[in-house]
Scaffold this motif. Structure first.
Motif, short mmCIF file in Angstrom:
data_model
loop_
_atom_site.label_atom_id
_atom_site.label_comp_id
_atom_site.label_asym_id
_atom_site.label_seq_id
_atom_site.Cartn_x
_atom_site.Cartn_y
_atom_site.Cartn_z
N GLU A 1 0.82 -1.20 0.00
CA GLU A 1 0.00 0.00 0.00
C GLU A 1 0.86 1.26 0.00
OE1 GLU A 1 -2.84 -0.13 3.16
OE2 GLU A 1 -3.65 -2.05 2.52
N VAL A 2 1.96 1.23 0.74
CA VAL A 2 2.85 2.39 0.79
C VAL A 2 3.49 2.61 -0.58
CG1 VAL A 2 4.90 3.36 1.86
CG2 VAL A 2 3.26 2.11 3.26
N VAL A 3 3.91 1.55 -1.24
CA VAL A 3 4.50 1.67 -2.58
C VAL A 3 3.48 2.27 -3.54
CG1 VAL A 3 5.34 0.36 -4.57
CG2 VAL A 3 6.25 -0.12 -2.30
N ALA A 4 2.25 1.80 -3.49
CA ALA A 4 1.19 2.33 -4.36
C ALA A 4 0.97 3.82 -4.10
CB ALA A 4 -0.10 1.55 -4.18
N GLN A 5 0.98 4.22 -2.83
CA GLN A 5 0.79 5.64 -2.49
C GLN A 5 1.98 6.48 -2.97
OE1 GLN A 5 0.05 5.82 1.72
NE2 GLN A 5 -1.94 4.80 1.55
N LEU A 6 3.18 5.94 -2.86
CA LEU A 6 4.37 6.67 -3.31
C LEU A 6 4.37 6.84 -4.83
CD1 LEU A 6 7.17 5.19 -1.02
CD2 LEU A 6 6.05 7.41 -0.84
N VAL A 7 3.96 5.80 -5.54
CA VAL A 7 3.88 5.89 -7.00
C VAL A 7 2.87 6.97 -7.40
CG1 VAL A 7 3.12 4.66 -9.08
CG2 VAL A 7 4.66 3.55 -7.46
N GLN A 8 1.73 6.98 -6.74
CA GLN A 8 0.70 7.97 -7.06
C GLN A 8 1.14 9.37 -6.65
OE1 GLN A 8 -3.06 7.29 -5.13
NE2 GLN A 8 -4.11 8.82 -6.34
N LEU A 9 1.70 9.52 -5.48
CA LEU A 9 2.11 10.83 -4.98
C LEU A 9 3.19 11.46 -5.85
CD1 LEU A 9 2.12 13.02 -2.72
CD2 LEU A 9 3.87 11.66 -1.62
N ASN A 10 4.16 10.66 -6.26
CA ASN A 10 5.28 11.17 -7.06
C ASN A 10 5.01 11.12 -8.56
OD1 ASN A 10 7.57 11.81 -5.09
ND2 ASN A 10 6.83 9.82 -4.38
N GLN A 11 3.81 10.67 -8.92
CA GLN A 11 3.39 10.59 -10.32
C GLN A 11 4.40 9.79 -11.15
OE1 GLN A 11 2.65 14.62 -11.56
NE2 GLN A 11 0.81 14.78 -10.32
N LEU A 12 4.76 8.63 -10.63
CA LEU A 12 5.70 7.76 -11.33
C LEU A 12 4.94 6.91 -12.33
CD1 LEU A 12 7.78 6.58 -8.24
CD2 LEU A 12 8.38 8.38 -9.88
N PRO A 13 5.52 6.67 -13.52
CA PRO A 13 4.84 5.83 -14.50
C PRO A 13 4.81 4.36 -14.09
CG PRO A 13 6.97 6.55 -15.34
CD PRO A 13 6.75 7.25 -14.05
N SER A 14 5.78 3.94 -13.25
CA SER A 14 5.82 2.58 -12.73
C SER A 14 6.53 2.60 -11.39
CB SER A 14 6.55 1.65 -13.72
OG SER A 14 7.92 2.00 -13.77
N ALA A 15 6.76 1.45 -10.82
CA ALA A 15 7.44 1.36 -9.54
C ALA A 15 8.95 1.38 -9.70
CB ALA A 15 7.00 0.11 -8.79
N ASP A 16 9.43 1.56 -10.91
CA ASP A 16 10.87 1.61 -11.16
C ASP A 16 11.41 3.00 -10.80
OD1 ASP A 16 10.78 -0.98 -12.16
OD2 ASP A 16 10.37 -0.29 -14.20
N ILE A 17 12.47 3.00 -9.99
CA ILE A 17 13.13 4.26 -9.63
C ILE A 17 14.62 4.10 -9.90
CG2 ILE A 17 11.43 5.01 -7.94
CD1 ILE A 17 13.21 3.87 -5.74
N PHE A 18 15.35 5.22 -9.97
CA PHE A 18 16.77 5.15 -10.26
C PHE A 18 17.55 5.97 -9.24
CE2 PHE A 18 14.79 8.48 -12.77
CZ PHE A 18 15.58 9.58 -12.52
N ALA A 19 18.83 5.67 -9.12
CA ALA A 19 19.70 6.34 -8.15
C ALA A 19 19.74 7.83 -8.46
CB ALA A 19 21.10 5.75 -8.19
N GLY A 20 19.66 8.64 -7.39
CA GLY A 20 19.71 10.09 -7.54
C GLY A 20 18.34 10.73 -7.67
N GLN A 21 17.32 9.94 -7.86
CA GLN A 21 15.96 10.48 -7.99
C GLN A 21 15.48 10.96 -6.62
OE1 GLN A 21 13.28 7.62 -9.70
NE2 GLN A 21 11.62 9.09 -9.93
N GLU A 22 14.78 12.07 -6.58
CA GLU A 22 14.23 12.60 -5.34
C GLU A 22 12.76 12.23 -5.24
OE1 GLU A 22 15.05 16.63 -3.09
OE2 GLU A 22 13.61 16.94 -4.70
N LEU A 23 12.38 11.63 -4.14
CA LEU A 23 11.00 11.20 -3.93
C LEU A 23 10.41 11.94 -2.74
CD1 LEU A 23 11.31 7.33 -4.28
CD2 LEU A 23 10.47 8.93 -5.99
#
Length: 120
Positions: free
Chosen positions: A90-112
């Motif tokens: 649930e937390v991952v889903a909220q973070l994806v929605q909050l940060n408007q990420l296209p998927s759950a993939d993130i990269f080093a240096g990205q600010e969330l």
């Protein structure tokens, strides 16, 4: 003394000859419109004045915690780290929605942005 006696037929004719008020279709429409107009106006006034949102200039600067993603880190790790008492899915889903990420993939240096309520 003479008393005048009115014949029964004359009294009946007098009652029948009195004009009766009859509303035409157009008259009914006008009457209904005039009767309903104050109600419609009152409903509009109440709906326009009812519970609007209030905007303020006060910003809650602590609403979010910003995290820089480290190499090899995933949203799942961040969710477990910042919201240990909650379901990571649930937390991952909220973070994806909050940060408007296209998927759950993130990269080093990205600010969330992470809600401060998770870190409390």
């Amino acid at each position: 003394m003479s008393t005048a006696v009115i014949a029964p037929n004359a009294a009946v004719r007098a009652r029948q000859s009195a004009p009766r008020l009859r509303l035409t279709t157009r008259g009914r429409v006008v009457f209904t419109t005039l009767a309903a107009a104050p109600l419609v106006i009152a409903a509009l006034v109440f709906s326009l004045n009812s519970g609007g949102a209030v905007a303020t200039l006060d910003a809650d600067e602590n609403a979010f915690v910003y995290v820089d993603v480290a190499a090899g880190q995933s949203l799942w790790n961040i969710a477990e780290q910042h919201a240990p008492g909650q379901d990571p899915r649930e937390v991952v889903a909220q973070l994806v929605q909050l940060n408007q990420l296209p998927s759950a993939d993130i990269f080093a240096g990205q600010e969330l942005a992470i809600p401060a309520s998770f870190s409390r």
